[in-house]
Design a protein around this motif. Structure first.
Motif, PDB file in Angstrom:
ATOM      1  N   SER A 290       0.813  -1.214   0.000  1.00  0.00           N
ATOM      2  CA  SER A 290       0.000   0.000   0.000  1.00  0.00           C
ATOM      3  C   SER A 290       0.851   1.271   0.000  1.00  0.00           C
ATOM      4  O   SER A 290       0.337   2.355  -0.266  1.00  0.00           O
ATOM      5  CB  SER A 290      -0.925  -0.003   1.223  1.00  0.00           C
ATOM      6  OG  SER A 290      -0.174  -0.097   2.422  1.00  0.00           O
ATOM      7  N   LEU A 307       1.059   4.707  -6.520  1.00  0.00           N
ATOM      8  CA  LEU A 307      -0.123   3.995  -7.003  1.00  0.00           C
ATOM      9  C   LEU A 307      -1.306   4.915  -7.253  1.00  0.00           C
ATOM     10  O   LEU A 307      -2.200   4.595  -8.036  1.00  0.00           O
ATOM     11  CB  LEU A 307      -0.509   2.911  -6.008  1.00  0.00           C
ATOM     12  CG  LEU A 307       0.555   1.834  -5.758  1.00  0.00           C
ATOM     13  CD1 LEU A 307       0.103   0.881  -4.671  1.00  0.00           C
ATOM     14  CD2 LEU A 307       0.850   1.077  -7.051  1.00  0.00           C
ATOM     15  N   GLY A 308      -1.365   6.043  -6.553  1.00  0.00           N
ATOM     16  CA  GLY A 308      -2.478   6.974  -6.717  1.00  0.00           C
ATOM     17  C   GLY A 308      -2.112   8.318  -6.135  1.00  0.00           C
ATOM     18  O   GLY A 308      -1.012   8.510  -5.609  1.00  0.00           O
ATOM     19  N   THR A 312      -2.850   5.053  -0.139  1.00  0.00           N
ATOM     20  CA  THR A 312      -3.538   3.851  -0.612  1.00  0.00           C
ATOM     21  C   THR A 312      -4.157   3.115   0.571  1.00  0.00           C
ATOM     22  O   THR A 312      -3.477   2.805   1.545  1.00  0.00           O
ATOM     23  CB  THR A 312      -2.564   2.921  -1.351  1.00  0.00           C
ATOM     24  OG1 THR A 312      -2.025   3.616  -2.493  1.00  0.00           O
ATOM     25  CG2 THR A 312      -3.272   1.667  -1.836  1.00  0.00           C
ATOM     26  N   LEU A 315      -6.025  -2.622  -1.905  1.00  0.00           N
ATOM     27  CA  LEU A 315      -5.441  -3.130  -3.143  1.00  0.00           C
ATOM     28  C   LEU A 315      -6.128  -4.429  -3.524  1.00  0.00           C
ATOM     29  O   LEU A 315      -6.529  -5.211  -2.649  1.00  0.00           O
ATOM     30  CB  LEU A 315      -3.943  -3.404  -2.977  1.00  0.00           C
ATOM     31  CG  LEU A 315      -3.002  -2.219  -2.762  1.00  0.00           C
ATOM     32  CD1 LEU A 315      -1.636  -2.721  -2.313  1.00  0.00           C
ATOM     33  CD2 LEU A 315      -2.872  -1.403  -4.040  1.00  0.00           C
ATOM     34  N   ALA A 326      -6.020   0.119  -7.083  1.00  0.00           N
ATOM     35  CA  ALA A 326      -5.468   0.760  -5.885  1.00  0.00           C
ATOM     36  C   ALA A 326      -6.386   1.902  -5.492  1.00  0.00           C
ATOM     37  O   ALA A 326      -6.546   2.867  -6.247  1.00  0.00           O
ATOM     38  CB  ALA A 326      -4.054   1.267  -6.151  1.00  0.00           C
ATOM     39  N   ASP A 328      -7.683   4.970  -2.738  1.00  0.00           N
ATOM     40  CA  ASP A 328      -7.072   5.864  -1.764  1.00  0.00           C
ATOM     41  C   ASP A 328      -8.128   6.480  -0.851  1.00  0.00           C
ATOM     42  O   ASP A 328      -9.323   6.200  -0.964  1.00  0.00           O
ATOM     43  CB  ASP A 328      -6.216   6.933  -2.438  1.00  0.00           C
ATOM     44  CG  ASP A 328      -7.028   7.940  -3.252  1.00  0.00           C
ATOM     45  OD1 ASP A 328      -8.248   8.089  -3.016  1.00  0.00           O
ATOM     46  OD2 ASP A 328      -6.448   8.606  -4.124  1.00  0.00           O
TER      47      ASP A 328
END
Length: 461
Positions: A290, A307-308, A312, A315, A326, A328
């Motif tokens: 994460s 990932l964002g 995160t 997942l 992913a 958030d």
């Protein structure tokens, strides 16, 4: 107790008989037992504008511009939640015998002229549990559901394995002693054959050493016990590879650990800098956390991927490992290809910020389900990256885990107080529900009024 504004806007309500008083505030509904002269546990739900007790005072219905909820007054536990589309709602009524909530609804500028009915019979039949489940996970194929909670009465963590399709208890795993507050850990292997479990003691509990146990699900027995070397202070999260071949444990206060269970060697793969909740790709050849750490297995080569845009919180991989989702803390879900080399799109919540707690792909990878901390469950069409209707009606209970049935027509959820829920999401069911809410389809006259020039066809049976 209340303000002039609250009294003027009638944001308070007495239960029938006058024993209980409910008063809305910005972030909750406060409850008092008038006869006993004490305040009860508040119901945590924001921006409530309408409240109503059931006849016996055991239930309370709440309404805001975005949702309707049903709560058990004694425990302040949510039983039902229904997302609305910015309507103005008034005159809430609970028909407990019929298992219905009825209310007036209208556009934002009106006072509500349309009567709506919600079926809450399934919510009332859910027993719920007063003790909170701290964690729950479905096996990758959804056939099993594992849950865990800390029991302060005997100072232990308890794990329970259920049938993932019916919610029926199968067996209890041995308890883990933990004198003070403990956070359970659990994760299934990608093939569902193994379960890694453990307990994270509180920082001031110096008498409990963290450890992990690998559990063979089919044989119903522990196969390996893993003690972090050097007396590591904590284990935050863990993951287990296909066939129980390896286990990874991460810790925000110390180095991560990797155990190769085929050779018995600890640290066979260097993962020292890895942190965050680890999730293995189904083939077991990649580990993603994460916090954006990506580990190639078995080489141990590490990389980092944002990932964002935010932290995160959940997942999930598709069953074939070709797509990673992913989520958030803002409610956005970013989709990546399975090797994390290409961003495939972003799912943006239509109703504002939602802290996502769980994700699940349908077996064919075409639909994604997400669950928010307030219990909302939203389905997404991954062909268009758009939501499939409004969030599903739920009990408002925070959800730990989601899973689809093999044919994709049923969604299962496990929450903090309601350990097992089932949602029928088959298109015919959704169409029948829409027709029932609308009171039937358009008549020929209504069709001509709203769709002039288009040949009439029957929209509801």
């Amino acid at each position: 107790m209340g303000t002039v504004e609250q009294c003027f806007e009638e944001r308070f309500s007495f239960s029938p008989g006058g024993r209980l008083l409910a008063l809305t505030t910005e972030g909750s509904v406060r409850l008092w037992d008038v006869a006993a002269g004490r305040e009860n546990t508040p119901i945590r739900t924001p921006d409530v504008e309408e409240i109503s007790f059931s006849v016996d005072g055991a239930l309370l219905a709440t309404a805001s511009q975005h949702s309707i909820g049903l709560w058990r007054v004694e425990t302040a536990v949510g039983l039902f939640g229904y997302a609305t589309a910015g309507e103005v709602m008034a005159d809430l009524r609970i028909d407990q015998d019929a298992g219905r909530i009825r209310y007036l609804s209208g556009a934002s500028e009106s006072q509500g002229s349309s009567v709506h009915t919600l079926d809450v019979r399934s919510a009332l039949s859910d027993a719920g549990e007063e003790a909170e489940t701290a964690m729950a996970r479905f096996s990758p194929d959804g056939t099993l559901l594992a849950s865990a909670r800390w029991v302060p009465e005997d100072g232990s963590v308890r794990w329970l394995l259920r049938d993932g399709r019916t919610g029926a208890p199968l067996y209890m795993l041995p308890r883990e002693p933990c004198a003070k507050q403990c956070d359970p850990l659990l994760a299934f292997s990608p093939d569902g054959r193994y379960l890694v479990r453990g307990a994270r003691p509180s920082p001031d509990d110096l008498g409990t050493r963290p450890r992990l146990e690998l559990w063979n699900v089919e044989q119903q027995k522990a196969t390996t016990t893993l003690d972090p070397p050097g007396g590591a202070p904590a284990i935050d999260s863990a993951a287990v590879g296909p066939g129980g071949q390896w286990v990874v444990a991460t810790d925000t206060r110390g180095p991560a650990e990797y155990w190769d269970l085929r050779t018995g060697r600890p640290d066979a793969v260097p993962v020292t800098g890895v942190s965050g909740t680890p999730v293995p790709r189904p083939d077991g050849r990649m580990l993603v956390t994460s916090r954006g750490h990506v580990v190639d297995l078995p080489s141990g080569v590490q990389s980092f991927k944002a990932l964002g845009p935010g932290e995160t919180t959940a997942l999930a991989f598709t069953a074939d490992g070709t797509v990673l989702a992913a989520a958030d803390a803002s409610g956005r879900v970013v989709l990546w290809d399975g090797s994390l080399t290409r961003r495939l799109g972003t799912l943006v919540p239509p109703l504002g910020t939602r802290y996502i707690t769980a994700l699940a792909f349908s077996p064919d990878g075409r639909i994604l389900a997400d669950a928010a901390v307030g219990g909302e469950v939203q389905l997404w069409d991954l062909h268009t990256n758009r939501p499939l209707g409004l969030p599903l009606p739920t009990n408002g209970d925070p959800i730990h885990a989601l899973s689809f049935a093999p044919d994709g027509t049923t969604l299962y959820a496990s929450g903090q107080h309601i350990p097992f829920q089932r949602f029928d999401i088959a298109p015919p069911t959704a169409a029948a529900r829409a027709c029932a809410r609308a009171g039937g389809g358009l008549t020929a006259e209504q069709w001509r009024s709203f769709l002039p020039g288009i040949p009439y066809r029957k929209t509801c049976p």
